[in-house]
Scaffold this motif. Sequence first.
Motif, PDB file in Angstrom:
ATOM      1  N   LEU A   1      -4.704  48.809 -32.919  1.00 27.11           N
ATOM      2  CA  LEU A   1      -3.948  47.315 -32.606  1.00 27.11           C
ATOM      3  C   LEU A   1      -4.619  46.337 -32.226  1.00 27.11           C
ATOM      4  CD1 LEU A   1      -1.564  49.281 -30.118  1.00 27.11           C
ATOM      5  CD2 LEU A   1      -0.855  48.204 -32.226  1.00 27.11           C
ATOM      6  N   THR A   2      -5.933  46.345 -32.021  1.00 28.72           N
ATOM      7  CA  THR A   2      -6.610  45.299 -31.461  1.00 28.72           C
ATOM      8  C   THR A   2      -7.802  44.766 -32.628  1.00 28.72           C
ATOM      9  OG1 THR A   2      -8.244  46.849 -30.550  1.00 28.72           O
ATOM     10  CG2 THR A   2      -6.694  45.903 -28.986  1.00 28.72           C
ATOM     11  N   ALA A   3      -7.996  45.827 -33.543  1.00 26.80           N
ATOM     12  CA  ALA A   3      -9.066  45.177 -34.594  1.00 26.80           C
ATOM     13  C   ALA A   3      -8.627  44.076 -35.467  1.00 26.80           C
ATOM     14  CB  ALA A   3      -9.102  46.410 -35.434  1.00 26.80           C
ATOM     15  N   PRO A   4      -7.346  43.725 -35.764  1.00 30.44           N
ATOM     16  CA  PRO A   4      -7.055  42.685 -36.386  1.00 30.44           C
ATOM     17  C   PRO A   4      -7.298  41.268 -35.649  1.00 30.44           C
ATOM     18  CG  PRO A   4      -5.371  44.209 -36.993  1.00 30.44           C
ATOM     19  CD  PRO A   4      -6.190  44.586 -35.910  1.00 30.44           C
ATOM     20  N   VAL A   5      -6.978  41.261 -34.186  1.00 31.55           N
ATOM     21  CA  VAL A   5      -7.098  40.146 -33.470  1.00 31.55           C
ATOM     22  C   VAL A   5      -8.656  40.016 -33.234  1.00 31.55           C
ATOM     23  CG1 VAL A   5      -6.767  39.380 -31.091  1.00 31.55           C
ATOM     24  CG2 VAL A   5      -4.857  40.768 -32.390  1.00 31.55           C
ATOM     25  N   ARG A   6      -9.460  41.029 -33.058  1.00 33.67           N
ATOM     26  CA  ARG A   6     -10.832  41.050 -32.945  1.00 33.67           C
ATOM     27  C   ARG A   6     -11.471  40.304 -34.199  1.00 33.67           C
ATOM     28  NH1 ARG A   6     -12.316  45.824 -33.050  1.00 33.67           N
ATOM     29  NH2 ARG A   6     -11.763  46.424 -31.001  1.00 33.67           N
TER      30      ARG A   6
ATOM     31  N   ARG B   1     -10.015  38.295 -36.455  1.00 36.14           N
ATOM     32  CA  ARG B   1      -9.608  37.186 -36.594  1.00 36.14           C
ATOM     33  C   ARG B   1     -10.538  36.096 -35.491  1.00 36.14           C
ATOM     34  NH1 ARG B   1      -3.834  37.214 -36.413  1.00 36.14           N
ATOM     35  NH2 ARG B   1      -4.030  37.202 -34.383  1.00 36.14           N
ATOM     36  N   TRP B   2     -10.534  36.698 -34.318  1.00 33.49           N
ATOM     37  CA  TRP B   2     -11.292  35.818 -33.116  1.00 33.49           C
ATOM     38  C   TRP B   2     -12.816  35.741 -33.690  1.00 33.49           C
ATOM     39  CZ3 TRP B   2     -10.209  33.474 -28.366  1.00 33.49           C
ATOM     40  CH2 TRP B   2     -11.407  33.384 -27.886  1.00 33.49           C
ATOM     41  N   ASN B   3     -13.417  36.650 -34.277  1.00 35.21           N
ATOM     42  CA  ASN B   3     -14.707  36.730 -34.660  1.00 35.21           C
ATOM     43  C   ASN B   3     -15.119  35.566 -35.736  1.00 35.21           C
ATOM     44  OD1 ASN B   3     -15.765  38.316 -32.568  1.00 35.21           O
ATOM     45  ND2 ASN B   3     -15.662  40.370 -33.866  1.00 35.21           N
ATOM     46  N   ASN B   4     -13.945  35.406 -36.761  1.00 31.28           N
ATOM     47  CA  ASN B   4     -14.276  34.718 -37.850  1.00 31.28           C
ATOM     48  C   ASN B   4     -13.753  33.378 -37.459  1.00 31.28           C
ATOM     49  OD1 ASN B   4     -15.103  36.870 -39.589  1.00 31.28           O
ATOM     50  ND2 ASN B   4     -13.072  37.574 -40.118  1.00 31.28           N
ATOM     51  N   SER B   5     -13.007  32.973 -36.292  1.00 35.25           N
ATOM     52  CA  SER B   5     -12.728  31.760 -36.083  1.00 35.25           C
ATOM     53  C   SER B   5     -13.713  30.500 -35.449  1.00 35.25           C
ATOM     54  CB  SER B   5     -11.570  31.729 -34.972  1.00 35.25           C
ATOM     55  OG  SER B   5     -10.566  32.415 -35.554  1.00 35.25           O
ATOM     56  N   THR B   6     -13.624  29.435 -35.590  1.00 31.02           N
ATOM     57  CA  THR B   6     -14.241  28.518 -35.079  1.00 31.02           C
ATOM     58  C   THR B   6     -14.129  28.242 -33.441  1.00 31.02           C
ATOM     59  OG1 THR B   6     -12.597  26.792 -35.266  1.00 31.02           O
ATOM     60  CG2 THR B   6     -14.009  27.046 -37.100  1.00 31.02           C
TER      61      THR B   6
END
Length: 140
Positions: free
Chosen positions: A43-48, A50-55
Amino acid sequence: MHKMILPTLLSLALLAPGIAAAQSATPSLPAWDQLTPQQREQLTAPVRERWNNSTPERRQHMLDHAARWEAMTPEERTRARQGHKRWSDMPPERREHARALYQHMRNLPEAERKAMVDRWKAMTPEQRRAWVEANPATNP
């Protein structure tokens, strides 16, 4: 007999996402604390990611969005989901029009906003296209 197994397995594989979606709507699923570590990770991997790849700016936007979502009532969340679906289903040209119109109207006083909406509704599709070309959205 073996000829029927492959089509049956394929059918089940195609139905599995629908079944999973139907099951996710049922109240019989466990609370977060009862999920396995693997389920939580799923459940959390996609959010992690997206967060890590964000500015940093995008991360702040994500936090702000989460805070706004948390503060919403269930009815507001339902309306937000419906609005998101309506936007997702909208053809690209209509999205472009909506962005331009929103940017133009967002800081107008209420009376001018209402007048602009009335003018927009009275425009033909060609007039709307011309208006958007003359007033493009600056950040699509």
